[in-house]
Scaffold this active site. Structure first.
Site, PDB file in Angstrom:
ATOM      1  N   LEU A 115      25.662  26.790  14.078  1.00  0.00           N
ATOM      2  CA  LEU A 115      25.685  28.146  13.525  1.00  0.00           C
ATOM      3  C   LEU A 115      25.464  29.198  14.593  1.00  0.00           C
ATOM      4  O   LEU A 115      25.915  30.329  14.450  1.00  0.00           O
ATOM      5  CB  LEU A 115      24.602  28.281  12.445  1.00  0.00           C
ATOM      6  CG  LEU A 115      24.744  27.362  11.226  1.00  0.00           C
ATOM      7  CD1 LEU A 115      23.531  27.504  10.319  1.00  0.00           C
ATOM      8  CD2 LEU A 115      26.018  27.675  10.462  1.00  0.00           C
ATOM      9  N   ASP A 125       9.752  41.005  16.380  1.00  0.00           N
ATOM     10  CA  ASP A 125      11.172  40.917  16.760  1.00  0.00           C
ATOM     11  C   ASP A 125      12.050  41.308  15.576  1.00  0.00           C
ATOM     12  O   ASP A 125      12.987  40.596  15.214  1.00  0.00           O
ATOM     13  CB  ASP A 125      11.504  39.507  17.231  1.00  0.00           C
ATOM     14  CG  ASP A 125      12.723  39.474  18.157  1.00  0.00           C
ATOM     15  OD1 ASP A 125      13.114  40.552  18.657  1.00  0.00           O
ATOM     16  OD2 ASP A 125      13.271  38.387  18.384  1.00  0.00           O
ATOM     17  N   GLU A 180      23.148  30.065  18.713  1.00  0.00           N
ATOM     18  CA  GLU A 180      22.198  29.625  19.721  1.00  0.00           C
ATOM     19  C   GLU A 180      21.557  30.831  20.371  1.00  0.00           C
ATOM     20  O   GLU A 180      22.210  31.826  20.667  1.00  0.00           O
ATOM     21  CB  GLU A 180      22.885  28.764  20.775  1.00  0.00           C
ATOM     22  CG  GLU A 180      21.937  28.203  21.815  1.00  0.00           C
ATOM     23  CD  GLU A 180      22.584  27.123  22.675  1.00  0.00           C
ATOM     24  OE1 GLU A 180      21.876  26.521  23.502  1.00  0.00           O
ATOM     25  OE2 GLU A 180      23.789  26.895  22.492  1.00  0.00           O
ATOM     26  N   GLY A 181      20.251  30.756  20.581  1.00  0.00           N
ATOM     27  CA  GLY A 181      19.519  31.824  21.238  1.00  0.00           C
ATOM     28  C   GLY A 181      18.593  31.254  22.285  1.00  0.00           C
ATOM     29  O   GLY A 181      18.737  30.124  22.738  1.00  0.00           O
ATOM     30  N   GLY A 182      17.587  32.050  22.700  1.00  0.00           N
ATOM     31  CA  GLY A 182      16.646  31.595  23.699  1.00  0.00           C
ATOM     32  C   GLY A 182      15.819  30.428  23.219  1.00  0.00           C
ATOM     33  O   GLY A 182      15.360  29.600  24.003  1.00  0.00           O
ATOM     34  N   GLY A 191      16.845  27.940  21.086  1.00  0.00           N
ATOM     35  CA  GLY A 191      17.655  26.727  21.021  1.00  0.00           C
ATOM     36  C   GLY A 191      18.750  26.885  19.973  1.00  0.00           C
ATOM     37  O   GLY A 191      18.840  27.909  19.295  1.00  0.00           O
ATOM     38  N   PRO A 192      19.594  25.864  19.803  1.00  0.00           N
ATOM     39  CA  PRO A 192      20.712  25.950  18.863  1.00  0.00           C
ATOM     40  C   PRO A 192      20.273  25.767  17.414  1.00  0.00           C
ATOM     41  O   PRO A 192      19.237  25.162  17.126  1.00  0.00           O
ATOM     42  CB  PRO A 192      21.623  24.794  19.307  1.00  0.00           C
ATOM     43  CG  PRO A 192      20.685  23.808  19.915  1.00  0.00           C
ATOM     44  CD  PRO A 192      19.600  24.611  20.577  1.00  0.00           C
ATOM     45  N   VAL A 193      21.093  26.288  16.496  1.00  0.00           N
ATOM     46  CA  VAL A 193      20.866  26.151  15.060  1.00  0.00           C
ATOM     47  C   VAL A 193      22.109  25.492  14.455  1.00  0.00           C
ATOM     48  O   VAL A 193      23.235  25.901  14.726  1.00  0.00           O
ATOM     49  CB  VAL A 193      20.622  27.520  14.395  1.00  0.00           C
ATOM     50  CG1 VAL A 193      20.358  27.351  12.900  1.00  0.00           C
ATOM     51  CG2 VAL A 193      19.447  28.228  15.050  1.00  0.00           C
TER      52      VAL A 193
END
Length: 652
Positions: free
Chosen positions: A301, A419, A303-305, A307-309
């Site tokens: 779906l 955030d 990916e950020g700092g 990790g992936p989703v």
């Protein structure tokens, strides 16, 4: 003395019984010389020249071989196949397959003088005569088909070696559990006229086998021990009597120590992960791998700092979002602990629901409810086909405000999200908002006026007092919410390079419109219809939320009342100093990115702590669209390049 004699005699009896069972097993290298296999089994030679009707007993009298049949269409009948082919697909010695025994009709192997009881019979096959079927030539049309009988019972019908192994020159191992009741074992390979007879050469048919191994399944020690004879003590008995128990006890102690250490390590790991909040539901790593199809990229779906989703489907049919912590991210582990503790402690209709987590080994995974409409920033700035009309946008803002008000004022302990941004607001099937991603959240004591901490969050949504001095209160979330209000109203991210220079920074542009009495010019042109009164009220609320002083910003419960029209917003304050004092055209280097931390230090002191900024740029597209877990293109509305450079250069 008598007891020692009895123990020694008992152990000697068991030792010789074990040796007897070992001798009762047999292994045969069919058609070849004696050979030691990789499995430490000695395969005896079976390389005699068998004839059309032959019965041969080995010199050890442990086994025998019988052949019946004649290759009438061969000038020189051979009952053995020799090949230099390298057989693959086996853990056994490949040289075992360089010779094989072949028969035109019936091939039998007998085990003689065996112990009665259960046995495991292992037969090794490899087709080394026929061509590969993938070659698609006439020589590849050969088929070898025969039946396998053990103890007179057909165990396999129409057995085709190459078909079973998935090709020629590939080993296939067949294991059979059998019972020996009359001290002998019969293995019978029988050709019943099926398959081909003349491809690639005349007489290429009949059963073919490379090796045979038969082993007793009886437990050597403690099973049917023969009686010992008193008076026959020996030095060997004493040595065995001491060595065997000591060895067994030592092994047990080693396994016990390793087991206890593993349990202790796992317990400490669980306490470290789950010590900050109520224990959530836990999933095994294997279960989540199956749910995401081994974390297939097609299910990703975003990916950020952190990790992936991935999107996943659990065994009970539930669709979930699986958020996988990056193994190399030390900071991500602290975020993982924070997010579990935070989400497990709070429940609200406008907060994303945590279904559970995985803490198996080094794996750190969060499992959330899956929201099919993904994140708000995708709906606003991305390629999503969702149409957000005015009532929908208004309800998204109102629901988000209620969720933040719950975190700040109703939950215990109080929680600062840190955030708040469009990519952390997810939309369910009815387009209702749910706040997500609590990896940076801070628990906030009611008795503390603020927390002094290192900066964490996304540039463009950071309140000035927090970005510059690490002074954290719930008013930092209020500031981020104000920026989100303006993004929803305008349908654009807070920083967008593709616009005219005066429109690049959303906050600066909206204040310019306000000063020129053109405030409603901010509204997204895609909104053909909207309520001007509500829009004006939302813009004024956003102005209050983004004031430079935290004391001038309203609480989130008051923001909810403002959005609902329950209280009057009043006169909007003057333009914030962070917009008037800094030249935005100087900002070039720090146009995108995210501030991240490794650890935080809470404080009740009124003095400001040092700020440590770790800048890690993250990818985003030109439109500002982002997937779940990916930071949108942010705007440095509260810091300039020169100011950030001075902070980092001075190590503040």
């Amino acid at each position: 003395m008598s007891l020692q004699f009895e123990v020694s005699s008992l152990i000697i009896g068991r030792f010789w019984y074990y040796m007897k069972l070992t001798d009762a097993n047999f292994s045969i290298n069919c058609g070849g010389p004696q050979m030691m296999g990789r499995d430490d089994i000695l395969y005896e030679a079976e390389d005699s020249a068998l004839g059309p009707a032959t019965f041969s007993v080995t010199s050890t009298e442990k086994w025998a071989v019988s052949n019946a049949g004649l290759f009438s269409d061969r000038n020189t009948p051979l009952f053995r196949v020799n090949t230099l082919a390298q057989v693959t697909g086996t853990d056994v010695t490949p040289e075992l397959f360089q010779t094989s025994r072949v028969s035109p009709g019936s091939l039998r192997y007998y085990g003689l003088g065996l112990e009665n009881g259960p046995y495991t019979v292992t037969l090794h096959f490899a087709e080394t005569v026929y061509e590969s079927r993938t070659s698609q030539t006439w020589q590849s049309l050969g088929r070898r088909v025969f039946d396998i009988y053990i103890q007179g019972t057909r165990r396999t019908k129409d057995f085709d070696i190459s078909n079973e192994a998935g090709g020629v020159k590939r080993a296939v191992v067949k294991k059979f559990n059998v019972s020996v009741s009359e001290n002998y074992l019969e293995i019978h390979l029988l050709w019943v006229g099926k398959g081909t007879c003349c491809i690639p050469d005349q007489g290429d048919y009949g059963p073919l086998i490379a090796a045979v191994h038969a082993a007793s399944d009886l437990t050597p020690i403690g099973y049917g021990l023969p009686p010992t004879t008193p008076g026959k003590k020996s030095r060997t008995g004493l040595i065995v009597g001491i060595a065997v128990p000591v060895g067994v006890v030592s092994l047990l102690l080693i396994f016990a120590i390793l087991y206890i250490r593993r349990k202790k390590s796992k317990k400490e790991d669980n306490e470290d992960i789950l010590g900050l909040g109520p224990r959530p539901n836990t999933f095994s790593y294997a279960e989540l791998r199956a749910a995401t199809k081994d974390f297939n990229p097609s299910n990703k779906l975003g990916e950020g700092g952190y990790g992936p989703v991935y999107k996943g489907t659990l065994s009970d049919g539930r669709v979930v979002a699986v958020k996988q912590l990056s193994v190399v991210s030390h900071q991500g582990k602290s975020q993982f602990v924070s997010e579990i503790a935070t989400i497990s402690a709070v429940q609200h209709r406008n907060l994303v629901k945590l279904c559970g987590c995985c803490i198996e080994g080094n794996h750190r995974i969060l499992v959330y409810e899956y929201l099919e409409n993904k994140s708000l920033d995708q709906a606003l700035f991305g390629t999503s086909n969702l149409h957000l009309d005015w009532p929908t946008r208004f309800n998204i803002l109102l629901g988000t405000a209620r969720g933040l008000a719950y975190l700040h004022e109703e939950s215990r302990p109080r929680i600062v999200h840190r955030d708040v941004k469009a990519s952390n607001i997810l939309l369910d099937a009815k387009l209702s908002p749910k706040i997500s991603d609590f990896g940076l959240a801070k628990l906030y004591d009611d008795e503390k006026t603020h927390i002094s901490t290192r900066v964490a969050g996304t540039i463009g949504y950071l309140a000035p007092e927090y970005a510059l001095f690490g002074h954290l209160t719930e008013k930092a979330d209020v500031f981020g919410f104000g920026v989100v209000v303006l993004e929803i109203l305008s349908g654009r991210p807070n920083f967008y390079n593709n616009l005219d220079p005066e429109k690049i920074y959303l906050l600066e542009w909206v204040w310019t419109l306000h000063e020129n009495d053109q405030t409603l010019g901010l509204v997204d042109p895609r909104l053909t219809e909207f309520d001007e009164t509500e829009a004006t009220r939302l813009i004024r609320a956003a102005f209050l939320c983004t004031q430079g002083s935290p004391m001038a910003r309203p609480s989130m419960s008051r923001v909810v009342a403002m959005l609902s029209g329950d209280i009057d917003i009043g006169t909007v304050m003057s333009k914030p100093s962070y917009l008037t004092d800094y030249n935005f055209k100087d900002v070039t280097t720090f146009s995108t990115g995210r501030f991240l931390v490794e650890d935080d230090t809470p404080s009740t002191a009124s003095k400001h702590s040092n700020v440590h900024l770790n800048y890690q740029p993250e990818g985003s597209n030109a439109s500002g669209a982002n997937t779940v877990g990916v930071d949108p293109t942010p705007s440095p509305v509260n810091v300039t390049q020169s100011l950030l450079t001075s902070i980092i250069g001075e190590g503040r």
